[in-house]
Scaffold this motif. Sequence first.
Motif, PDB file in Angstrom:
ATOM      1  N   MET A  12       0.855  -1.181   0.000  1.00 20.77           N
ATOM      2  CA  MET A  12       0.000   0.000   0.000  1.00 20.77           C
ATOM      3  C   MET A  12       0.896   1.238   0.000  1.00 20.77           C
ATOM      4  SD  MET A  12      -3.222   0.766   2.503  1.00 20.77           S
ATOM      5  CE  MET A  12      -2.198   0.686   3.957  1.00 20.77           C
ATOM      6  N   GLN A  13       1.308   1.619  -1.213  1.00 18.34           N
ATOM      7  CA  GLN A  13       2.228   2.733  -1.369  1.00 18.34           C
ATOM      8  C   GLN A  13       1.525   4.065  -1.113  1.00 18.34           C
ATOM      9  OE1 GLN A  13       5.433   2.476  -1.890  1.00 18.34           O
ATOM     10  NE2 GLN A  13       5.452   0.254  -2.127  1.00 18.34           N
ATOM     11  N   THR A  14       2.201   4.962  -0.400  1.00 15.79           N
ATOM     12  CA  THR A  14       1.665   6.299  -0.162  1.00 15.79           C
ATOM     13  C   THR A  14       1.747   7.117  -1.435  1.00 15.79           C
ATOM     14  OG1 THR A  14       2.337   6.216   2.148  1.00 15.79           O
ATOM     15  CG2 THR A  14       1.898   8.387   1.201  1.00 15.79           C
ATOM     16  N   GLN A  15       0.614   7.761  -1.771  1.00 14.08           N
ATOM     17  CA  GLN A  15       0.544   8.609  -2.959  1.00 14.08           C
ATOM     18  C   GLN A  15       0.140  10.021  -2.534  1.00 14.08           C
ATOM     19  OE1 GLN A  15      -2.422   6.020  -4.868  1.00 14.08           O
ATOM     20  NE2 GLN A  15      -1.033   5.896  -6.621  1.00 14.08           N
ATOM     21  N   ILE A  16       0.701  11.020  -3.187  1.00 13.35           N
ATOM     22  CA  ILE A  16       0.344  12.411  -2.927  1.00 13.35           C
ATOM     23  C   ILE A  16       0.299  13.144  -4.256  1.00 13.35           C
ATOM     24  CG2 ILE A  16       2.738  13.088  -2.464  1.00 13.35           C
ATOM     25  CD1 ILE A  16       1.529  15.100  -0.392  1.00 13.35           C
ATOM     26  N   ALA A  41       8.896  15.066   2.274  1.00  8.89           N
ATOM     27  CA  ALA A  41      10.196  15.265   2.918  1.00  8.89           C
ATOM     28  C   ALA A  41      10.046  15.424   4.424  1.00  8.89           C
ATOM     29  CB  ALA A  41      10.885  16.483   2.319  1.00  8.89           C
ATOM     30  N   LYS A  42       9.025  16.156   4.829  1.00  7.74           N
ATOM     31  CA  LYS A  42       8.811  16.348   6.261  1.00  7.74           C
ATOM     32  C   LYS A  42       8.402  15.033   6.932  1.00  7.74           C
ATOM     33  CE  LYS A  42       8.250  18.907  10.023  1.00  7.74           C
ATOM     34  NZ  LYS A  42       7.777  17.937  10.979  1.00  7.74           N
ATOM     35  N   ALA A  43       7.577  14.219   6.267  1.00  8.02           N
ATOM     36  CA  ALA A  43       7.185  12.929   6.829  1.00  8.02           C
ATOM     37  C   ALA A  43       8.398  12.019   6.969  1.00  8.02           C
ATOM     38  CB  ALA A  43       6.124  12.274   5.948  1.00  8.02           C
ATOM     39  N   LEU A  44       9.273  12.018   5.956  1.00  6.29           N
ATOM     40  CA  LEU A  44      10.493  11.206   6.033  1.00  6.29           C
ATOM     41  C   LEU A  44      11.415  11.717   7.133  1.00  6.29           C
ATOM     42  CD1 LEU A  44      11.231  10.713   2.216  1.00  6.29           C
ATOM     43  CD2 LEU A  44      10.494   8.962   3.854  1.00  6.29           C
ATOM     44  N   TYR A  58       3.118   8.577   9.338  1.00  4.90           N
ATOM     45  CA  TYR A  58       3.676   9.920   9.513  1.00  4.90           C
ATOM     46  C   TYR A  58       2.996  10.946   8.609  1.00  4.90           C
ATOM     47  CZ  TYR A  58       7.359   8.282  12.608  1.00  4.90           C
ATOM     48  OH  TYR A  58       8.039   7.773  13.679  1.00  4.90           O
ATOM     49  N   MET A  59       2.500  10.489   7.440  1.00  4.38           N
ATOM     50  CA  MET A  59       1.769  11.412   6.570  1.00  4.38           C
ATOM     51  C   MET A  59       0.450  11.843   7.230  1.00  4.38           C
ATOM     52  SD  MET A  59       3.365  12.163   3.733  1.00  4.38           S
ATOM     53  CE  MET A  59       2.055  12.671   2.628  1.00  4.38           C
ATOM     54  N   THR A  60      -0.209  10.917   7.900  1.00  5.35           N
ATOM     55  CA  THR A  60      -1.487  11.265   8.551  1.00  5.35           C
ATOM     56  C   THR A  60      -1.274  12.195   9.744  1.00  5.35           C
ATOM     57  OG1 THR A  60      -1.364   9.284   9.927  1.00  5.35           O
ATOM     58  CG2 THR A  60      -2.559   9.114   7.839  1.00  5.35           C
ATOM     59  N   ARG A 105       0.003  29.893   7.261  1.00  4.00           N
ATOM     60  CA  ARG A 105      -0.968  28.811   7.220  1.00  4.00           C
ATOM     61  C   ARG A 105      -0.299  27.499   7.616  1.00  4.00           C
ATOM     62  NH1 ARG A 105      -2.690  27.351   2.574  1.00  4.00           N
ATOM     63  NH2 ARG A 105      -1.306  28.528   1.197  1.00  4.00           N
ATOM     64  N   GLN A 106      -1.147  26.514   7.887  1.00  2.00           N
ATOM     65  CA  GLN A 106      -0.672  25.181   8.225  1.00  2.00           C
ATOM     66  C   GLN A 106      -1.159  24.184   7.187  1.00  2.00           C
ATOM     67  OE1 GLN A 106      -2.058  24.394  12.247  1.00  2.00           O
ATOM     68  NE2 GLN A 106      -0.031  24.895  13.087  1.00  2.00           N
ATOM     69  N   LEU A 107      -0.290  23.245   6.865  1.00  2.00           N
ATOM     70  CA  LEU A 107      -0.672  22.159   5.966  1.00  2.00           C
ATOM     71  C   LEU A 107      -0.770  20.881   6.787  1.00  2.00           C
ATOM     72  CD1 LEU A 107      -1.174  20.946   3.157  1.00  2.00           C
ATOM     73  CD2 LEU A 107       1.294  20.585   2.973  1.00  2.00           C
ATOM     74  N   PHE A 108      -1.961  20.274   6.766  1.00  3.09           N
ATOM     75  CA  PHE A 108      -2.163  18.982   7.409  1.00  3.09           C
ATOM     76  C   PHE A 108      -3.228  18.255   6.599  1.00  3.09           C
ATOM     77  CE2 PHE A 108      -4.835  22.163   9.394  1.00  3.09           C
ATOM     78  CZ  PHE A 108      -6.091  21.582   9.360  1.00  3.09           C
ATOM     79  N   PHE A 109      -3.411  16.993   6.887  1.00  2.00           N
ATOM     80  CA  PHE A 109      -4.371  16.175   6.148  1.00  2.00           C
ATOM     81  C   PHE A 109      -5.435  15.658   7.112  1.00  2.00           C
ATOM     82  CE2 PHE A 109      -0.244  15.702   3.977  1.00  2.00           C
ATOM     83  CZ  PHE A 109      -0.570  16.273   2.751  1.00  2.00           C
TER      84      PHE A 109
END
Length: 702
Positions: free
Chosen positions: A1-5, A250-253, A285-287, A297-301
């Motif tokens: 289940m590869q992470t896609q963005i 990059a931030k998740a890694l 980590y992406m979640t 602003r903030q970026l989150f999912f």
Amino acid sequence: MQTQISHFATSSLLSNRIQFPSFFRTVPSDAFQSRGLAQLVLHFGWTWIGLLAIDNAYGQQGIQIVKRDILNAGACVAFTETIISSRQDRNAPHIAQVVKDSTATAVVIFSTDVDLTFVLDEMLRQNVTGKVWITSESWAASSFWSLNKYSRLLFGTIGFALPGGRMPGFGDFLNKINPSMVVGNQYIKIFWEQVFGCKFKDRTSPEVPSNSTIKECTGQESLMSVQSNFNDVSSLRATYNVYLAVYAVAKALSDLGTCKKGDGPFANRICANIENFTPWQLLYYMTKLCLNMPDGRQLFFDENGDPPAVYDIVNWQLSPEGKLQQVKVGSYDTSITTGNIFTINNSLIQWGTGHHGVPVSVCSPSCPPGFRKAAIEGQPLCCVQCIPCSSGEIANHTDSLQCTKCPWDMWTNPAQDHCVPKTQEFLSNEDKLGTTLMATGISSSLIPVGIFAIFIRYRTTPIVRANNYSLSCLLLVSLSLCFLCSLVFIGYPQYEMCLLRQVTFGIVFALCVSCILAKTIMVVIAFKATRPGSQLRHLTRPRVSYFIVNSCIFIQIFLCIMWLTFSPPFLEYKSESNSGVLIIQCNEGSPLAFWSMLGYLGLLASISFIVAFLARRLPDRFNEAKFITFSMLAFLSVWVSYIPASLSSRGKYMVAMEIFAIQSSTWSLVICMFFPKCFIIVFRPNMNSREKLMAKQKNLSN
């Protein structure tokens, strides 16, 4: 289940976590955009909107959400057309004709720029003007629209665009590009020649011809010395979302790699190995990602992998050079927790429809105050007709659904947008009719006074003595009071006046008619008493006439007392449903009592008339019975005529009718009873002698 963005996938289907559990994106879902576009349309008061969408999931899903929110807000859809991508002309001729023929000014478009160009070209051919285009983000930032041929058509367009942002070092990176780079070398050379207006040497022709005006490119030219769309990084939107996507990964890694041993988020508090991690570990980590951007602003999912829905509201305006440019006029930011997520500055907007102010896009004009909206059969709810409010009803705001009835004591103004106090109607002494009747009553009351003065002066003359001097004086006083009693009917009908006006009229007229009845009876008794051996001589004394008068008045007073005791008159406000007049009048309380009082007067007058009529041929010394007969006939005629006239009139005219009847009947008594006597006394004094009267009586006896 590869992470896609993704940096550009906006379909709302991708928010389904069951089907796409590891999908993320740095652009909002179209569901947010559609709701925002619907709110934008409604912000400007547009209730008659056209919809245009491409025939794919992006266009159809987006336009359906817009349509749903528009309809839920009470607005209407003028048309819904589809750009058919499988057709060579994209269905453009039909779409352009529908848009041109529609009365809708605002048109929401969900489409890609490539497919939309077919439609815009056709609109230019058909000269479609006066429309406001509301854009989705997919074509808001397209480079196609920088072409001058679209400027007249697209000027004033408003819609959503993905926000841009600052990318540190990106401008410097672009300015360092040069033809010596290996990657993309051929494309860079083409770009270089266009920017600097030079030409690189061709390997097959190493030298540039001497007669050529084009300079040779050296490759050492600096991009920092020129300004072009290439190195303008102030309004990059799609590029910025690519940057955010890379930055997020990059931030998740980075978070994965900086995990402290024994303090990890996974089972047994272990950390992932940055050199050998599994996809689901990166997904974790992406979640949990939360980036603080340079713009604050903030970026989150969220749980669906969607970022906060943030859009710039842009307006397409013409630059001084005549080119289209996007000007930010507002924002739509669902991440705001306090305040309004939708903000717009109307003063910054330029409209291309030729209107001053916000263009209007409605199926039917607004119904002004004084009118109510009514649906037109077979038409959408926004297509209405304006129906004026009925009499006595108002609509005090624009687009009223129904009219409101005014209170009982109020009526509508001419515009029928608010209630005003009804015009009060009563017989006022300031009214022309009231003033005339008042003047007539006062001046008429002086006539009996004048006759009274004549009778006093000539009281010893035969005519005055023969007509029962004391009873005639009492009759003259009552006649003067009859004229004056009409005055109590004029003016504002206060409670006290309502109690007294009819009672005063009834008693004064009872006195007047009683005096005439007494004179009539006394004429008959006087004739009978002159016969030899008559026993009626003692009845010719004045006290008999006074007894008759008092008896008759007593009955009338008794009727009035009973009336005032059990059902007295009262002040009444009478408002008719279809009139702006509030009638202020005296309600008689008991109609039976009123007509009994009036009927009693009629009874006295009728008795006087009958007795006088039967005695008209008696040898009276001045033919008094005939005068009484005529006076009672005139009196009864006036009041018989009054009955139907009063029943057919209302308000002050009914009161005026009664005053007229009072004064007319009183005048008939004055004229018939006293004018002939006064004429002889004043103008024929030779006839006012005992010899003349005795001769006349002798002639009558013969």
